[in-house]
Design an enzyme around this catalytic site. Structure first.
Site, PDB file in Angstrom:
ATOM      1  N   LYS A  13       0.831  -1.212   0.000  1.00  0.00           N
ATOM      2  CA  LYS A  13       0.000   0.000   0.000  1.00  0.00           C
ATOM      3  C   LYS A  13       0.864   1.259   0.000  1.00  0.00           C
ATOM      4  O   LYS A  13       0.621   2.194  -0.764  1.00  0.00           O
ATOM      5  CB  LYS A  13      -0.923   0.033   1.239  1.00  0.00           C
ATOM      6  N   ARG A  88      -9.550   1.556   8.754  1.00  0.00           N
ATOM      7  CA  ARG A  88      -9.095   0.214   9.081  1.00  0.00           C
ATOM      8  C   ARG A  88     -10.105  -0.539   9.936  1.00  0.00           C
ATOM      9  O   ARG A  88      -9.877  -1.697  10.270  1.00  0.00           O
ATOM     10  CB  ARG A  88      -7.818   0.356   9.878  1.00  0.00           C
ATOM     11  N   ARG A 127      11.883  -5.670   4.709  1.00  0.00           N
ATOM     12  CA  ARG A 127      11.676  -4.217   4.641  1.00  0.00           C
ATOM     13  C   ARG A 127      12.646  -3.464   5.568  1.00  0.00           C
ATOM     14  O   ARG A 127      12.871  -3.847   6.695  1.00  0.00           O
ATOM     15  CB  ARG A 127      10.243  -3.865   5.050  1.00  0.00           C
ATOM     16  N   ARG A 160      11.470  -1.821  11.195  1.00  0.00           N
ATOM     17  CA  ARG A 160      10.377  -1.366  12.045  1.00  0.00           C
ATOM     18  C   ARG A 160      10.176  -2.300  13.234  1.00  0.00           C
ATOM     19  O   ARG A 160      10.238  -3.513  13.074  1.00  0.00           O
ATOM     20  CB  ARG A 160       9.078  -1.287  11.222  1.00  0.00           C
ATOM     21  N   ARG A 171      -0.546  -8.803  13.368  1.00  0.00           N
ATOM     22  CA  ARG A 171      -1.087  -7.752  12.482  1.00  0.00           C
ATOM     23  C   ARG A 171      -1.974  -8.366  11.394  1.00  0.00           C
ATOM     24  O   ARG A 171      -2.999  -7.793  11.021  1.00  0.00           O
ATOM     25  CB  ARG A 171       0.056  -6.952  11.858  1.00  0.00           C
TER      26      ARG A 171
HETATM   27  P1  AP5 Z   1       4.935  -1.605   1.774  1.00  0.00           P
HETATM   28  O1  AP5 Z   1       4.604  -0.775   0.599  1.00  0.00           O
HETATM   29  O2  AP5 Z   1       5.710  -0.978   2.902  1.00  0.00           O
HETATM   30  O3  AP5 Z   1       3.624  -2.357   2.308  1.00  0.00           O
HETATM   31  P2  AP5 Z   1       2.366  -1.802   3.106  1.00  0.00           P
HETATM   32  O4  AP5 Z   1       1.157  -2.470   2.555  1.00  0.00           O
HETATM   33  O5  AP5 Z   1       2.383  -0.314   3.154  1.00  0.00           O
HETATM   34  O6  AP5 Z   1       2.700  -2.446   4.508  1.00  0.00           O
HETATM   35  P3  AP5 Z   1       2.622  -1.907   5.985  1.00  0.00           P
HETATM   36  O7  AP5 Z   1       3.227  -3.026   6.823  1.00  0.00           O
HETATM   37  O8  AP5 Z   1       3.233  -0.557   6.161  1.00  0.00           O
HETATM   38  O9  AP5 Z   1       1.123  -1.829   6.220  1.00  0.00           O
HETATM   39  P4  AP5 Z   1       0.405  -1.807   7.530  1.00  0.00           P
HETATM   40  O10 AP5 Z   1      -0.967  -1.509   7.068  1.00  0.00           O
HETATM   41  O11 AP5 Z   1       0.533  -3.005   8.403  1.00  0.00           O
HETATM   42  O12 AP5 Z   1       1.215  -0.712   8.377  1.00  0.00           O
HETATM   43  P5  AP5 Z   1       0.925   0.793   8.728  1.00  0.00           P
HETATM   44  O13 AP5 Z   1       2.182   1.521   8.667  1.00  0.00           O
HETATM   45  O14 AP5 Z   1      -0.260   1.316   7.980  1.00  0.00           O
HETATM   46  O15 AP5 Z   1       5.760  -2.886   1.234  1.00  0.00           O
HETATM   47  C1  AP5 Z   1       6.280  -3.847   2.127  1.00  0.00           C
HETATM   48  C2  AP5 Z   1       7.700  -4.245   1.670  1.00  0.00           C
HETATM   49  O16 AP5 Z   1       7.592  -4.964   0.450  1.00  0.00           O
HETATM   50  C3  AP5 Z   1       8.633  -3.052   1.384  1.00  0.00           C
HETATM   51  O17 AP5 Z   1       9.937  -3.433   1.774  1.00  0.00           O
HETATM   52  C4  AP5 Z   1       8.557  -2.882  -0.138  1.00  0.00           C
HETATM   53  O18 AP5 Z   1       9.778  -2.389  -0.668  1.00  0.00           O
HETATM   54  C5  AP5 Z   1       8.286  -4.319  -0.603  1.00  0.00           C
HETATM   55  N1  AP5 Z   1       7.418  -4.391  -1.771  1.00  0.00           N
HETATM   56  C6  AP5 Z   1       6.298  -3.657  -2.020  1.00  0.00           C
HETATM   57  N2  AP5 Z   1       5.739  -4.012  -3.189  1.00  0.00           N
HETATM   58  C7  AP5 Z   1       6.526  -5.011  -3.688  1.00  0.00           C
HETATM   59  C8  AP5 Z   1       6.476  -5.803  -4.893  1.00  0.00           C
HETATM   60  N3  AP5 Z   1       5.483  -5.642  -5.796  1.00  0.00           N
HETATM   61  N4  AP5 Z   1       7.426  -6.747  -5.088  1.00  0.00           N
HETATM   62  C9  AP5 Z   1       8.433  -6.915  -4.152  1.00  0.00           C
HETATM   63  N5  AP5 Z   1       8.540  -6.175  -3.017  1.00  0.00           N
HETATM   64  C10 AP5 Z   1       7.589  -5.251  -2.785  1.00  0.00           C
HETATM   65  O19 AP5 Z   1       0.435   0.658  10.252  1.00  0.00           O
HETATM   66  C11 AP5 Z   1       1.341   0.295  11.279  1.00  0.00           C
HETATM   67  C12 AP5 Z   1       0.608   0.317  12.610  1.00  0.00           C
HETATM   68  O20 AP5 Z   1       0.115   1.644  12.888  1.00  0.00           O
HETATM   69  C13 AP5 Z   1      -0.653  -0.575  12.705  1.00  0.00           C
HETATM   70  O21 AP5 Z   1      -0.338  -1.911  13.030  1.00  0.00           O
HETATM   71  C14 AP5 Z   1      -1.433   0.137  13.814  1.00  0.00           C
HETATM   72  O22 AP5 Z   1      -0.918  -0.152  15.087  1.00  0.00           O
HETATM   73  C15 AP5 Z   1      -1.175   1.618  13.508  1.00  0.00           C
HETATM   74  N6  AP5 Z   1      -2.176   2.176  12.579  1.00  0.00           N
HETATM   75  C16 AP5 Z   1      -1.942   2.711  11.328  1.00  0.00           C
HETATM   76  N7  AP5 Z   1      -3.088   3.136  10.775  1.00  0.00           N
HETATM   77  C17 AP5 Z   1      -4.068   2.879  11.680  1.00  0.00           C
HETATM   78  C18 AP5 Z   1      -5.481   3.060  11.671  1.00  0.00           C
HETATM   79  N8  AP5 Z   1      -6.110   3.603  10.614  1.00  0.00           N
HETATM   80  N9  AP5 Z   1      -6.176   2.655  12.755  1.00  0.00           N
HETATM   81  C19 AP5 Z   1      -5.562   2.120  13.834  1.00  0.00           C
HETATM   82  N10 AP5 Z   1      -4.233   1.901  13.909  1.00  0.00           N
HETATM   83  C20 AP5 Z   1      -3.489   2.278  12.841  1.00  0.00           C
END
Ligand code: AP5
Length: 224
Positions: A13, A88, A127, A160, A171
């Protein structure tokens, strides 16, 4: 235009959202990035969010909705907005539907990125990110030029806290339990849900998203 990116942790994402926002000159509102920035700056929100994030749990809806509302109100109305990691939960989706009309917007489309769990685990384990530049790398798929160092900031890359295997498993459970029901919520809404295979090369995923959005929203015409 408002587009919501949905999908499990590690599906891409952030990667795809950043590429799309840059290509279209849109604002991107990524709640995970905002929370990590709040933690880095040691704000009250950052301190409140810390414990939940490190355990792989969601931060309470009230904190998230207040943060999003504040950001949204500060955004220029003429630009598109891409939400990454928000909403979410069902209460967050309902809150978004209340807040958007206040700023003359609505959800126009939902991009649902999907990939098998083993792919998500591998991507997350590889990552690394730069707290200084915000850039995200992957030691297997998208490494920096010099191992462990950000190409842009020249400073060390970090893993992270919530990317350790046990937390990733939690997660994913939280995603299935609380976030996946949003697919039904949006399927029942006027906004089209665009299902995209996230298990392709990064550029191919981006091309699939652009094609689906162009077909659903006629973005090309709207940009001119
Ligand atoms: P990446 O693009 O970083 O993936 P992502 O889907 O953004 O993954 P996240 O782990 O960041 O999502 P998340 O929803 O768990 O975390 P968030 O930060 O929102 O890609 C992943 C890796 O793969 C990278 O290394 C990239 O280079 C690689 N990659 C990407 N595409 C690829 C491809 N096609 N081929 C090969 N490699 C590839 O949330 C973190 C925490 O914050 C949550 O757990 C929660 O505690 C809190 N939080 C955030 N938002 C909320 C909310 N709305 N409500 C409540 N808590 C929240």
């Amino acid at each position: 235009m408002v587009v919501v990116f949905l999908g499990p942790p590690g599906v891409g994402k952030g990667t795809q959202g950043a590429m799309l926002a840059e290509a279209l000159d849109w604002d991107r509102l990524a709640t995970g990035d905002l929370l990590r920035e709040a933690r880095r700056r040691g704000t009250e929100l950052g301190r409140q969010a810390e414990e939940y994030m490190d355990a792989g749990e969601l931060v309470p809806d009230s904190l998230i909705v207040a943060m999003v509302r504040e950001r949204l109100e500060a955004m220029p109305a003429r630009r598109g907005v891409l939400f990454d990691g928000f909403p979410r939960t069902l209460p967050q989706a309902e809150a978004l539907d209340e807040v958007l009309p206040e700023v003359d917007r609505k959800v126009d489309a939902v991009v649902l990125l999907e990939a098998p769990d083993e792919v998500l685990h591998k991507r997350i384990s590889g990552r690394r990110h730069s707290p200084e530049s915000g850039r995200v790398y992957n030691i297997y798929f998208d490494p920096p030029e010099q191992e462990g160092i950000c190409d842009e900031a020249g400073t060390p890359l970090v893993h992270r806290e919530d990317d350790h295997p046990d937390t990733v498993t939690r997660r994913l459970e939280v995603y299935r339990e609380l976030t996946e029901p949003l697919v039904d919520f949006y399927d029942a809404s006027p906004a089209p849900v665009l299902r995209i295979d996230g298990n392709q090369e990064m550029d191919e995923v981006q091309a699939s998203i652009r094609q689906a959005l162009d077909e659903a929203l006629d973005l090309g015409a709207k940009r001119e």
